[in-house]
Design an enzyme around this catalytic site. Structure first.
Site, PDB file in Angstrom:
ATOM      1  N   SER A  36      44.726  37.243  29.099  1.00  0.00           N
ATOM      2  CA  SER A  36      44.108  38.384  29.767  1.00  0.00           C
ATOM      3  C   SER A  36      45.089  39.545  29.772  1.00  0.00           C
ATOM      4  CB  SER A  36      43.747  38.022  31.211  1.00  0.00           C
ATOM      5  OG  SER A  36      43.305  39.166  31.934  1.00  0.00           O
TER       6      SER A  36
ATOM      7  N   TYR B 205      45.689  35.171  40.061  1.00  0.00           N
ATOM      8  CA  TYR B 205      45.047  34.954  38.758  1.00  0.00           C
ATOM      9  C   TYR B 205      45.890  35.602  37.661  1.00  0.00           C
ATOM     10  CZ  TYR B 205      41.980  35.899  34.805  1.00  0.00           C
ATOM     11  OH  TYR B 205      41.454  36.012  33.533  1.00  0.00           O
TER      12      TYR B 205
END
Length: 233
Positions: free
Chosen positions: A138, A150
């Site tokens: 990501s 995250y």
């Protein structure tokens, strides 16, 4: 003897993983997809007409026995393994200062341990085919945001990709990290809706994954950061 290439995709029943599976099937690959939801996998296969070159294997990406089973069943069904795509992952959408720790363990295990388990389970088969490992990371693994656990898991995936590359390149195995920006997928279901601005589609990210997989022999594309135009961070 069918010598068409074989790919195994974790979290392949929806979102980016499903898009990668569809595009690889269209390109003539044989594909295994895994996921924790057996019904979702069944629906995914049915939506494609239950093709003979698609194998669905229920299981958790963070359980080594499940991951090894998926690899073993792929080898039994197809006789080889050319590519693994570590796509399974999710976010709790909270922060270290005010979030609920109850959900963190599963997120860290899925996002960080999961790719490592897939590498461990598949690397011997990939050595034989001089195949490729694709880790779906990501942009959050390159850009810090306040309290984002995250994001910390995706920083770990960024490091895992390069650490793995340094070990397996001598075996002829390629490693590619694909780091998407904002993508219109079920990732946002827990946030109350999609974020503002332009978002990429799962199919667009899948095109980058498939492009990396289909590079010529001897070419190792290592890092692809793919943002929608208009995303500044």
């Amino acid at each position: 003897m069918n010598d068409s290439p074989v790919a195994l995709i974790t979290g392949g029943g929806s979102g980016i993983g499903a898009a990668v599976a569809r595009q690889l099937l269209d390109a003539g690959h044989r594909v295994t997809v895994t996921g924790r939801g057996e019904d979702r996998l069944r629906e995914f296969a049915a939506g494609l007409g239950n093709p003979g070159d698609l194998l669905t294997v229920p299981g958790s990406a963070s359980d080594f026995d499940d991951v090894q089973d998926a690899v073993d069943r792929t080898l039994k069904a197809y006789g080889r393994l050319d590519t693994v795509v570590a796509n399974a992952g999710f976010a709790t959408h909270d922060t270290v200062a005010d979030g609920d720790p109850a959900g963190w363990t599963e997120m860290v295990l899925t996002n960080v341990l999961g790719p490592a388990l897939l590498i461990r389970a598949s690397v011997d088969a990939l050595k034989e085919t001089r195949g490729r490992i694709v880790l779906v990371g990501s942009v959050a693994g390159f850009v810090n945001t306040p309290g984002n656990l995250y994001g910390a898991t995706k920083w770990a995936v960024t490091g895992l990709a390069e650490n793995t590359r340094r070990q397996v390149t001598e075996f002829g195995v390629g490693v590619t990290l694909v780091a998407p920006g904002r993508v219109e997928t079920p990732f946002w279901d827990g946030t109350g809706g999609l974020p503002p601005g332009h978002l990429l589609t799962a199919e667009q990210i899948a095109e980058s994954v498939v492009w990396a997989i289909r590079q010529p022999a001897g070419v190792d594309v290592n890092t692809l950061v793919v943002r929608p135009l208009g995303q500044p961070n």
